[in-house]
Design a protein around this motif. Structure first.
Motif, PDB file in Angstrom:
ATOM      1  N   GLY A 124       0.792  -1.224   0.000  1.00  0.00           N
ATOM      2  CA  GLY A 124       0.000   0.000   0.000  1.00  0.00           C
ATOM      3  C   GLY A 124       0.821   1.269   0.000  1.00  0.00           C
ATOM      4  N   SER A 125       0.169   2.355   0.377  1.00  0.00           N
ATOM      5  CA  SER A 125       0.742   3.684   0.209  1.00  0.00           C
ATOM      6  C   SER A 125       0.298   4.596   1.344  1.00  0.00           C
ATOM      7  CB  SER A 125       0.284   4.261  -1.136  1.00  0.00           C
ATOM      8  OG  SER A 125       0.711   5.586  -1.313  1.00  0.00           O
ATOM      9  N   ILE A 126       1.179   5.533   1.687  1.00  0.00           N
ATOM     10  CA  ILE A 126       0.855   6.598   2.640  1.00  0.00           C
ATOM     11  C   ILE A 126       1.025   7.932   1.918  1.00  0.00           C
ATOM     12  CG2 ILE A 126       1.492   7.753   4.800  1.00  0.00           C
ATOM     13  CD1 ILE A 126       2.675   5.052   5.730  1.00  0.00           C
ATOM     14  N   GLU A 152      12.884   3.776   4.103  1.00  0.00           N
ATOM     15  CA  GLU A 152      12.775   2.631   5.007  1.00  0.00           C
ATOM     16  C   GLU A 152      11.858   1.543   4.466  1.00  0.00           C
ATOM     17  OE1 GLU A 152      10.891   1.908   9.479  1.00  0.00           O
ATOM     18  OE2 GLU A 152      11.742   3.873   8.962  1.00  0.00           O
ATOM     19  N   LEU A 153      10.763   1.951   3.838  1.00  0.00           N
ATOM     20  CA  LEU A 153       9.722   0.995   3.468  1.00  0.00           C
ATOM     21  C   LEU A 153       9.747   0.569   2.005  1.00  0.00           C
ATOM     22  CD1 LEU A 153       6.777   2.586   5.486  1.00  0.00           C
ATOM     23  CD2 LEU A 153       8.277   0.706   6.174  1.00  0.00           C
ATOM     24  N   ALA A 154      10.557   1.228   1.180  1.00  0.00           N
ATOM     25  CA  ALA A 154      10.617   0.863  -0.239  1.00  0.00           C
ATOM     26  C   ALA A 154      10.917  -0.621  -0.467  1.00  0.00           C
ATOM     27  CB  ALA A 154      11.637   1.735  -0.967  1.00  0.00           C
ATOM     28  N   PRO A 155      11.844  -1.227   0.290  1.00  0.00           N
ATOM     29  CA  PRO A 155      12.101  -2.653   0.069  1.00  0.00           C
ATOM     30  C   PRO A 155      10.897  -3.556   0.342  1.00  0.00           C
ATOM     31  CG  PRO A 155      13.907  -1.637   1.291  1.00  0.00           C
ATOM     32  CD  PRO A 155      12.792  -0.647   1.260  1.00  0.00           C
ATOM     33  N   GLU A 156       9.922  -3.038   1.090  1.00  0.00           N
ATOM     34  CA  GLU A 156       8.719  -3.811   1.402  1.00  0.00           C
ATOM     35  C   GLU A 156       7.568  -3.499   0.445  1.00  0.00           C
ATOM     36  OE1 GLU A 156       7.925  -4.381   5.700  1.00  0.00           O
ATOM     37  OE2 GLU A 156       9.408  -2.782   5.964  1.00  0.00           O
ATOM     38  N   GLY A 157       7.820  -2.659  -0.544  1.00  0.00           N
ATOM     39  CA  GLY A 157       6.796  -2.350  -1.533  1.00  0.00           C
ATOM     40  C   GLY A 157       5.799  -1.304  -1.103  1.00  0.00           C
ATOM     41  N   ILE A 158       6.098  -0.575  -0.029  1.00  0.00           N
ATOM     42  CA  ILE A 158       5.207   0.481   0.456  1.00  0.00           C
ATOM     43  C   ILE A 158       5.743   1.836   0.010  1.00  0.00           C
ATOM     44  CG2 ILE A 158       4.216   1.616   2.488  1.00  0.00           C
ATOM     45  CD1 ILE A 158       4.562  -1.080   3.952  1.00  0.00           C
ATOM     46  N   ARG A 159       4.897   2.636  -0.609  1.00  0.00           N
ATOM     47  CA  ARG A 159       5.281   3.969  -1.060  1.00  0.00           C
ATOM     48  C   ARG A 159       4.802   5.021  -0.067  1.00  0.00           C
ATOM     49  NH1 ARG A 159       3.164   6.077  -5.412  1.00  0.00           N
ATOM     50  NH2 ARG A 159       1.198   4.936  -5.260  1.00  0.00           N
ATOM     51  N   VAL A 160       5.631   6.049   0.121  1.00  0.00           N
ATOM     52  CA  VAL A 160       5.262   7.154   1.005  1.00  0.00           C
ATOM     53  C   VAL A 160       5.568   8.465   0.285  1.00  0.00           C
ATOM     54  CG1 VAL A 160       5.497   8.178   3.295  1.00  0.00           C
ATOM     55  CG2 VAL A 160       5.953   5.727   2.978  1.00  0.00           C
ATOM     56  N   PRO A 215      -2.342   3.385  -7.498  1.00  0.00           N
ATOM     57  CA  PRO A 215      -1.600   2.130  -7.374  1.00  0.00           C
ATOM     58  C   PRO A 215      -0.704   1.822  -8.567  1.00  0.00           C
ATOM     59  CG  PRO A 215      -3.888   1.821  -6.725  1.00  0.00           C
ATOM     60  CD  PRO A 215      -3.799   3.195  -7.327  1.00  0.00           C
ATOM     61  N   ARG A 216      -0.970   2.453  -9.702  1.00  0.00           N
ATOM     62  CA  ARG A 216      -0.119   2.218 -10.864  1.00  0.00           C
ATOM     63  C   ARG A 216       1.221   2.939 -10.765  1.00  0.00           C
ATOM     64  NH1 ARG A 216      -4.326   4.188 -15.298  1.00  0.00           N
ATOM     65  NH2 ARG A 216      -4.466   5.782 -13.682  1.00  0.00           N
ATOM     66  N   GLY A 217       1.338   3.894  -9.850  1.00  0.00           N
ATOM     67  CA  GLY A 217       2.564   4.683  -9.737  1.00  0.00           C
ATOM     68  C   GLY A 217       3.591   4.033  -8.835  1.00  0.00           C
ATOM     69  N   THR A 218       3.955   2.804  -9.129  1.00  0.00           N
ATOM     70  CA  THR A 218       4.785   2.018  -8.214  1.00  0.00           C
ATOM     71  C   THR A 218       6.224   2.512  -8.100  1.00  0.00           C
ATOM     72  OG1 THR A 218       5.270   0.471 -10.021  1.00  0.00           O
ATOM     73  CG2 THR A 218       3.412  -0.066  -8.586  1.00  0.00           C
TER      74      THR A 218
END
Length: 254
Positions: A135-137, A172-180, A235-238
């Motif tokens: 997901g995303s924040i 911190e979270l990029a390796p887990e697939g989370i975008r901020v 969600p397409r902006g990974t």
């Protein structure tokens, strides 16, 4: 710019704080129109009910996000209702006009509690679910998060803190697939100044002053800020993370 309806939020679940008015209201409605199921959170029940009436995909939770245990309550409510969480929009915030000569400890504490601590705890509570959904924040900052604000330094400091949290969490979270990411509006026609306790004539004077300095010659509209929140959360902006997108009519250039 494409309308919110063309963005891909179908079956996604989002939490939006400060959903009763202004940018939070506009973002909640835009996400619902784009197919998301949205939990709108805020302190004013009547305002939230008005937001909920705008779309059947909106549920509301009247709550003070600074209260003890509030973050867990918010996230649990969304996950129990819909089984997942894809997006957290940390929009709730407060401003204060407070020159250094008038510094008040309680004002500083309240600013940081709502603008920095509460969003941090919400992100913490959401993290396990965002890991599952990749997901995303999106944090809502301000143009004054990266430009000086005489007479409002402590408010600006809270928004600067949010921008640094955005960048650091993104790494911190990029390796887990989370975008901020963050969106930083300039002066926008909302009720935030009135909510800060300023009289109507003072609010009007401040808006006039800001409008005259903005290169595009106008204040922002909550709906256009909401459009950019949806775009950066799409969600397409990974490959987009750690960004602070300023939407202020060019004010930051001055």
């Amino acid at each position: 710019m494409p309308s919110s309806a063309t963005l891909h939020f179908s079956d996604r679940v989002a939490i939006v704080t400060g959903a009763g008015s202004g940018i939070g209201h506009a973002t909640t409605v835009a996400l619902a129109e784009a197919g998301a199921r949205v939990l709108g959170v805020g302190r004013r029940k009547e305002a939230l009910e008005q937001t909920a009436r705008a779309h059947s995909n909106i549920e509301i939770l009247p709550l003070d996000i600074c209260a003890e245990g509030a973050a867990a309550t918010v996230v649990t409510a969304a996950v129990e209702r819909w089984g997942r969480l894809d997006l957290l929009v940390n929009n709730a915030g407060v401003t204060a006009v407070m020159p250094l000569a008038e510094t008040d400890r309680s004002v500083i504490t309240n600013l940081f509690e709502l603008n920095v601590t509460a969003p941090s705890l919400l992100a913490h509570a959401a993290l396990p679910h965002l890991r599952k959904s990749s997901g995303s924040i999106v944090n809502v900052s301000s143009t004054y998060g990266h430009r000086p604000m005489p007479g409002g330094a402590h408010y600006a400091a809270t928004k600067s803190a949010m921008e640094q949290l955005t960048r650091s969490w993104a790494l911190e979270l990029a390796p887990e697939g989370i975008r901020v990411n963050a969106v930083a509006p300039g002066p926008t026609k909302t009720d935030v100044l009135a909510a800060a306790g300023l009289p109507d004539h003072t609010v009007d004077e401040m808006y006039t002053f800001e409008r005259e300095r903005i290169p595009t010659g106008r204040l922002g509209d909550p709906r256009e800020v909401a459009d950019w929140i949806l775009r950066i959360a799409d969600p397409r902006g990974t490959h987009v993370t750690g960004q602070v997108l300023t939407v202020d009519g060019g004010l930051e250039l001055i």
